[in-house]
Design a protein around this motif. Structure first.
Motif, mmCIF file in Angstrom:
data_model
loop_
_atom_site.group_PDB
_atom_site.id
_atom_site.type_symbol
_atom_site.label_atom_id
_atom_site.label_comp_id
_atom_site.label_asym_id
_atom_site.label_seq_id
_atom_site.Cartn_x
_atom_site.Cartn_y
_atom_site.Cartn_z
ATOM 1 N N GLY A 318 11.801 27.929 43.251
ATOM 2 C CA GLY A 318 10.735 28.694 42.637
ATOM 3 C C GLY A 318 11.240 29.592 41.532
ATOM 4 O O GLY A 318 12.068 29.193 40.724
ATOM 5 N N ALA A 319 10.759 30.807 41.476
ATOM 6 C CA ALA A 319 11.026 31.671 40.332
ATOM 7 C C ALA A 319 12.201 32.595 40.598
ATOM 8 O O ALA A 319 12.079 33.803 40.582
ATOM 9 C CB ALA A 319 9.771 32.477 39.985
ATOM 10 N N ASP A 320 13.368 32.029 40.864
ATOM 11 C CA ASP A 320 14.565 32.838 41.024
ATOM 12 C C ASP A 320 15.222 33.048 39.666
ATOM 13 O O ASP A 320 15.038 32.270 38.735
ATOM 14 C CB ASP A 320 15.535 32.169 41.999
ATOM 15 N N HIS A 321 16.031 34.079 39.590
ATOM 16 C CA HIS A 321 16.540 34.558 38.314
ATOM 17 C C HIS A 321 18.059 34.376 38.256
ATOM 18 O O HIS A 321 18.779 34.754 39.179
ATOM 19 C CB HIS A 321 16.164 36.035 38.167
ATOM 20 N N TYR A 322 18.553 33.779 37.159
ATOM 21 C CA TYR A 322 19.987 33.582 36.974
ATOM 22 C C TYR A 322 20.616 34.771 36.265
ATOM 23 O O TYR A 322 20.061 35.298 35.304
ATOM 24 C CB TYR A 322 20.248 32.330 36.129
ATOM 25 N N GLU A 323 21.791 35.155 36.752
ATOM 26 C CA GLU A 323 22.588 36.189 36.114
ATOM 27 C C GLU A 323 24.026 35.690 36.015
ATOM 28 O O GLU A 323 24.453 34.842 36.817
ATOM 29 C CB GLU A 323 22.510 37.489 36.932
ATOM 30 N N PRO A 324 24.806 36.188 35.061
ATOM 31 C CA PRO A 324 26.172 35.685 34.909
ATOM 32 C C PRO A 324 27.130 36.289 35.928
ATOM 33 O O PRO A 324 26.976 37.436 36.345
ATOM 34 C CB PRO A 324 26.544 36.149 33.499
ATOM 35 N N LEU A 325 28.103 35.498 36.340
ATOM 36 C CA LEU A 325 29.235 35.985 37.113
ATOM 37 C C LEU A 325 30.482 35.847 36.248
ATOM 38 O O LEU A 325 30.655 34.845 35.548
ATOM 39 C CB LEU A 325 29.409 35.188 38.406
ATOM 40 N N ILE A 326 31.314 36.855 36.303
ATOM 41 C CA ILE A 326 32.567 36.826 35.543
ATOM 42 C C ILE A 326 33.682 36.423 36.500
ATOM 43 O O ILE A 326 33.891 37.070 37.535
ATOM 44 C CB ILE A 326 32.869 38.198 34.909
ATOM 45 N N ALA A 327 34.366 35.327 36.172
ATOM 46 C CA ALA A 327 35.421 34.785 37.025
ATOM 47 C C ALA A 327 36.774 35.276 36.529
ATOM 48 O O ALA A 327 37.233 34.880 35.457
ATOM 49 C CB ALA A 327 35.365 33.265 37.020
ATOM 50 N N HIS A 328 37.412 36.142 37.316
ATOM 51 C CA HIS A 328 38.714 36.706 36.951
ATOM 52 C C HIS A 328 39.810 35.932 37.691
ATOM 53 O O HIS A 328 39.855 35.956 38.929
ATOM 54 C CB HIS A 328 38.801 38.183 37.343
ATOM 55 N N PRO A 329 40.714 35.234 36.984
ATOM 56 C CA PRO A 329 41.840 34.602 37.671
ATOM 57 C C PRO A 329 42.636 35.639 38.448
ATOM 58 O O PRO A 329 42.852 36.761 37.979
ATOM 59 C CB PRO A 329 42.666 34.010 36.524
ATOM 60 N N SER A 330 43.051 35.287 39.668
ATOM 61 C CA SER A 330 43.648 36.260 40.575
ATOM 62 C C SER A 330 44.983 35.755 41.097
ATOM 63 O O SER A 330 45.258 34.553 41.144
ATOM 64 C CB SER A 330 42.689 36.526 41.747
ATOM 65 N N LEU A 331 45.813 36.694 41.528
ATOM 66 C CA LEU A 331 47.094 36.363 42.133
ATOM 67 C C LEU A 331 47.021 36.307 43.648
ATOM 68 O O LEU A 331 48.037 36.211 44.326
ATOM 69 C CB LEU A 331 48.152 37.398 41.708
ATOM 70 N N VAL A 332 45.800 36.355 44.203
ATOM 71 C CA VAL A 332 45.632 36.256 45.654
ATOM 72 C C VAL A 332 46.187 34.920 46.132
ATOM 73 O O VAL A 332 45.966 33.875 45.506
ATOM 74 C CB VAL A 332 44.142 36.373 46.030
ATOM 75 N N THR A 333 46.915 34.915 47.221
ATOM 76 C CA THR A 333 47.457 33.672 47.748
ATOM 77 C C THR A 333 46.336 32.801 48.293
ATOM 78 O O THR A 333 45.343 33.298 48.817
ATOM 79 C CB THR A 333 48.476 33.948 48.871
ATOM 80 N N GLN A 334 46.521 31.493 48.181
ATOM 81 C CA GLN A 334 45.487 30.561 48.585
ATOM 82 C C GLN A 334 45.145 30.674 50.064
ATOM 83 O O GLN A 334 44.025 30.405 50.479
ATOM 84 C CB GLN A 334 45.915 29.127 48.252
ATOM 85 N N GLU A 335 46.115 31.094 50.861
ATOM 86 C CA GLU A 335 45.890 31.171 52.311
ATOM 87 C C GLU A 335 44.923 32.281 52.694
ATOM 88 O O GLU A 335 44.398 32.293 53.802
ATOM 89 C CB GLU A 335 47.226 31.381 53.041
#
Length: 341
Positions: A318-335
């Protein structure tokens, strides 16, 4: 605003052979998300400033930002990135939000897209027509069936899911005066105004029910330069509810799943729509965030970008609204990531 099909892979499947499915809800690591240390996040975290979120949505999104999400290239498993997702700010709720949000989300990377939202809309329509032109008859029918489902639904069914259903029609701006005269003639004969408008628009308007009419519809940005105006007929199970004649011509075509798939293909990037569902969705807090994947119909040349949707119900339709997300590359370990895409 945008309209999502409950199965976001339906349209993509019409253009390409089946591939191994991407999970709707990304799998969790064994470590509880509640164990995240949020002390490293500034108290001015963007999620604290986002309006319209319930506390449970905000908590999960902040935890997700703290842990990050892991993306692996579908063809090159050695290529992977962990992203922290922050809110990219509000965009106008003018019907162009998919394209405005996509531009902002993509430009948060190293390269801009070089197009304004209207240019992105035009590019999306061009990509759709090119891909539809190369599709076989079975593929075309699958796409056009999805279009009819969204914009020209069978009003004899669907009432177990919807209270109100909409039919979209297109009227040429240049024909507005003639349409008004035809409606007035029926009114002078004693017909109720809305029933007269319904009759004339259904007779002379363009139904959005196939690829060509979808392209005309999705080209409409609410600009005076648009060739067509959008007419919306709303129905309940009892019959006609309202006719939105859009007399000022400001209504724009909301981006839908088909448009998102076309954007993904054009820019050779996966697009993830992140839905955060509220209490009306009947899911518990730990499972209120969903990732809806949209893959390009072809090679993937860049990392994905992300869009945010505040879901208003289980299907988010229905009438949901899109907003942007900013994707910051991170050094967090994959685990220790919060989600694996």
């Amino acid at each position: 605003m945008g309209k999502l099909l409950c199965n976001s892979t339906t349209v993509a499947d019409a253009f390409q052979p089946p591939a191994s499915p991407t999970p709707l809800i990304a799998c969790r690591e064994s470590m509880s998300i509640d164990a995240v240390d949020l002390s490293g996040l500034q108290r001015s975290s963007t999620w604290e400033k986002v309006s319209g979120l319930e506390d449970r949505q905000r908590r999960q999104l902040m935890k997700l930002q703290a842990k990050g999400v892991l993306w692996k290239h579908p063809e090159d498993k050695s290529s992977s990135v962990v992203f922290r997702l922050s809110h990219g700010g509000d965009v106008d709720a003018d019907g162009n939000c998919l394209f405005t949000a996509s531009k902002r989300a993509m430009e948060a990377g190293t390269d801009g897209v070089g197009l304004d939202p209207r240019g992105l809309r035009t590019t999306t329509v061009r990509r759709f027509l090119e891909d539809l032109g190369s599709a076989n008859e079975e593929e075309k029918e699958m796409v056009e069936s999805a279009i009819r489902h969204m914009y020209s639904p069978d009003l004899k069914s669907g009432w177990g899911i919807h209270v109100v259903q909409e039919v979209k029609l297109l009227a040429r701006k240049a024909d507005r005066q003639n349409l008004d005269s035809a409606i007035d003639e029926l009114v002078n004969l004693g017909m109720q105004r809305e029933l007269a408008a319904e009759s004339i628009y259904k007779e002379r308007g363009v139904s959005v029910e196939d690829g060509q009419s979808w392209a005309r519809y999705m080209s409409i940005s609410g600009s005076p330069d648009d060739e067509y105006d959008i007419i919306t007929l709303q129905y309940t199970e009892d019959g006609l509810l309202t006719v939105d004649e859009n007399r000022q011509g400001h209504a724009a075509a909301f981006g839908d799943d088909i448009a998102i798939e076309c954007l993904a293909t054009e820019f050779k990037r996966e697009i993830y729509v992140v839905q955060a569902h509220g209490s009306d969705a009947m899911v518990d807090e730990d499972n209120c965030v969903f990732f809806l994947p949209h893959r390009p119909r072809g090679p993937i040349a860049q990392p994905p970008f992300f869009l945010f949707m505040k879901g208003t119900g289980w299907c988010g339709a229905g009438a949901d609204h899109y907003e942007p997300l900013i994707a910051h590359p991170s050094l967090v370990t994959q685990e220790k990531v919060g989600f694996v895409l």
